[in-house]
Design a protein around this motif. Structure first.
Motif, mmCIF file in Angstrom:
data_model
loop_
_atom_site.group_PDB
_atom_site.id
_atom_site.type_symbol
_atom_site.label_atom_id
_atom_site.label_comp_id
_atom_site.label_asym_id
_atom_site.label_seq_id
_atom_site.Cartn_x
_atom_site.Cartn_y
_atom_site.Cartn_z
ATOM 1 N N PRO A 1 0.805 -1.223 0.000
ATOM 2 C CA PRO A 1 0.000 0.000 0.000
ATOM 3 C C PRO A 1 0.841 1.276 0.000
ATOM 4 O O PRO A 1 0.328 2.357 -0.303
ATOM 5 C CB PRO A 1 -0.803 -0.122 1.294
ATOM 6 C CG PRO A 1 0.049 -0.973 2.182
ATOM 7 C CD PRO A 1 0.771 -1.920 1.276
ATOM 8 N N LEU A 2 2.114 1.159 0.346
ATOM 9 C CA LEU A 2 3.036 2.295 0.434
ATOM 10 C C LEU A 2 4.384 1.856 -0.110
ATOM 11 O O LEU A 2 4.636 0.659 -0.256
ATOM 12 C CB LEU A 2 3.232 2.702 1.904
ATOM 13 C CG LEU A 2 2.027 3.177 2.688
ATOM 14 C CD1 LEU A 2 2.348 3.217 4.181
ATOM 15 C CD2 LEU A 2 1.599 4.541 2.210
ATOM 16 N N PRO A 3 5.295 2.794 -0.365
ATOM 17 C CA PRO A 3 6.663 2.375 -0.690
ATOM 18 C C PRO A 3 7.215 1.492 0.442
ATOM 19 O O PRO A 3 6.823 1.622 1.605
ATOM 20 C CB PRO A 3 7.426 3.697 -0.785
ATOM 21 C CG PRO A 3 6.369 4.696 -1.169
ATOM 22 C CD PRO A 3 5.124 4.236 -0.451
ATOM 23 N N ALA A 4 8.119 0.584 0.095
ATOM 24 C CA ALA A 4 8.588 -0.460 1.009
ATOM 25 C C ALA A 4 8.975 0.056 2.395
ATOM 26 O O ALA A 4 8.468 -0.435 3.413
ATOM 27 C CB ALA A 4 9.750 -1.223 0.386
ATOM 28 N N ASP A 5 9.880 1.015 2.479
ATOM 29 C CA ASP A 5 10.345 1.480 3.793
ATOM 30 C C ASP A 5 9.232 2.140 4.595
ATOM 31 O O ASP A 5 9.158 1.969 5.814
ATOM 32 C CB ASP A 5 11.530 2.428 3.634
ATOM 33 C CG ASP A 5 12.791 1.703 3.182
ATOM 34 O OD1 ASP A 5 12.905 0.484 3.449
ATOM 35 O OD2 ASP A 5 13.654 2.347 2.563
ATOM 36 N N SER B 1 -6.490 -9.457 0.318
ATOM 37 C CA SER B 1 -5.066 -9.158 0.189
ATOM 38 C C SER B 1 -4.337 -10.139 -0.721
ATOM 39 O O SER B 1 -3.121 -10.089 -0.832
ATOM 40 C CB SER B 1 -4.400 -9.144 1.570
ATOM 41 O OG SER B 1 -4.318 -10.456 2.097
ATOM 42 N N LEU B 2 -5.086 -11.043 -1.382
ATOM 43 C CA LEU B 2 -4.451 -12.112 -2.148
ATOM 44 C C LEU B 2 -4.665 -11.993 -3.647
ATOM 45 O O LEU B 2 -5.731 -11.611 -4.104
ATOM 46 C CB LEU B 2 -5.012 -13.470 -1.698
ATOM 47 C CG LEU B 2 -4.782 -13.854 -0.252
ATOM 48 C CD1 LEU B 2 -5.573 -15.107 0.078
ATOM 49 C CD2 LEU B 2 -3.307 -14.072 0.012
ATOM 50 N N MET B 3 -3.642 -12.397 -4.383
ATOM 51 C CA MET B 3 -3.760 -12.573 -5.819
ATOM 52 C C MET B 3 -4.070 -14.056 -6.054
ATOM 53 O O MET B 3 -3.935 -14.878 -5.140
ATOM 54 C CB MET B 3 -2.462 -12.161 -6.502
ATOM 55 C CG MET B 3 -2.106 -10.699 -6.251
ATOM 56 S SD MET B 3 -0.478 -10.296 -6.884
ATOM 57 C CE MET B 3 -0.938 -9.188 -8.188
ATOM 58 N N VAL B 4 -4.462 -14.422 -7.251
ATOM 59 C CA VAL B 4 -4.850 -15.798 -7.536
ATOM 60 C C VAL B 4 -3.724 -16.781 -7.203
ATOM 61 O O VAL B 4 -3.956 -17.818 -6.586
ATOM 62 C CB VAL B 4 -5.284 -15.947 -9.013
ATOM 63 C CG1 VAL B 4 -5.532 -17.413 -9.362
ATOM 64 C CG2 VAL B 4 -6.525 -15.124 -9.273
ATOM 65 N N GLY B 5 -2.495 -16.468 -7.567
ATOM 66 C CA GLY B 5 -1.368 -17.348 -7.266
ATOM 67 C C GLY B 5 -1.191 -17.569 -5.778
ATOM 68 O O GLY B 5 -0.848 -18.671 -5.337
ATOM 69 N N ASP B 6 -1.444 -16.516 -4.982
ATOM 70 C CA ASP B 6 -1.350 -16.631 -3.524
ATOM 71 C C ASP B 6 -2.395 -17.606 -2.994
ATOM 72 O O ASP B 6 -2.121 -18.409 -2.109
ATOM 73 C CB ASP B 6 -1.579 -15.270 -2.855
ATOM 74 C CG ASP B 6 -0.564 -14.229 -3.254
ATOM 75 O OD1 ASP B 6 0.574 -14.603 -3.590
ATOM 76 O OD2 ASP B 6 -0.909 -13.038 -3.232
#
Length: 151
Positions: free
Chosen positions: A36-40, A116-121
């Motif tokens: 939802p945000l940049p990594a850090d 929070s999931l994509m199909v692969g997840d």
């Protein structure tokens, strides 16, 4: 690959430069649409709100992580990521197994919100024994049920 579990809370992240660097590298490898945000910023926000990261550790380096929020019944997992260089080597599956063991030790089930999931997840979670909850809002792994404990 002997992967171990390493829990990172705010104090650990703030005190250990290598842990902070490794966690940053893990999430820097995540596709932008997964965070939802940049990594850090995401890492700092999650930790400052009382969350923790369960990480896969190998040779004193963190290779994968999953964000965890804990409540009285469950550990809610989100934002699972493994460093690009170590993907497809079993690190992610091993990490999720270790997280399951740790949750079991605290008498908790594991849950992952479907949103929070994509199909692969979803396919990976199904393969690892997670089941879609009755309402369809989350996947759950209940290691306590298979051990004869809570259901």
């Amino acid at each position: 690959m002997p992967v171990t579990l390493h829990k990172v809370d705010y104090a650990c992240w703030a005190a250990d430069v290598q842990v902070a660097r490794d966690l940053s590298l893990i999430y820097a490898d995540a596709p932008a649409q997964r965070l939802p945000l940049p990594a850090d910023e995401y890492i700092l926000q999650h930790l400052s709100q009382g969350g923790l990261f369960c990480c896969a550790r190998f040779n004193e380096r963190l290779l994968g992580a999953v964000a965890v929020e804990r409540d009285d019944e469950a550990w809610w997992l989100s934002h699972f990521c493994v460093r690009k260089a170590t993907r497809r080597r079993g690190v992610g599956s091993r990490l999720l197994a270790l997280v399951g063991e740790s949750a079991y030790g605290e008498g908790r089930v594991l849950r992952v919100a479907v949103s929070s999931l994509m199909v692969g997840d979803q396919l990976l979670l199904s393969r690892l024994g997670y089941r879609l909850a009755e309402g369809g809002n989350y996947f759950e792994l209940n290691p306590l049920a298979s051990q004869g404990g809570m259901q």
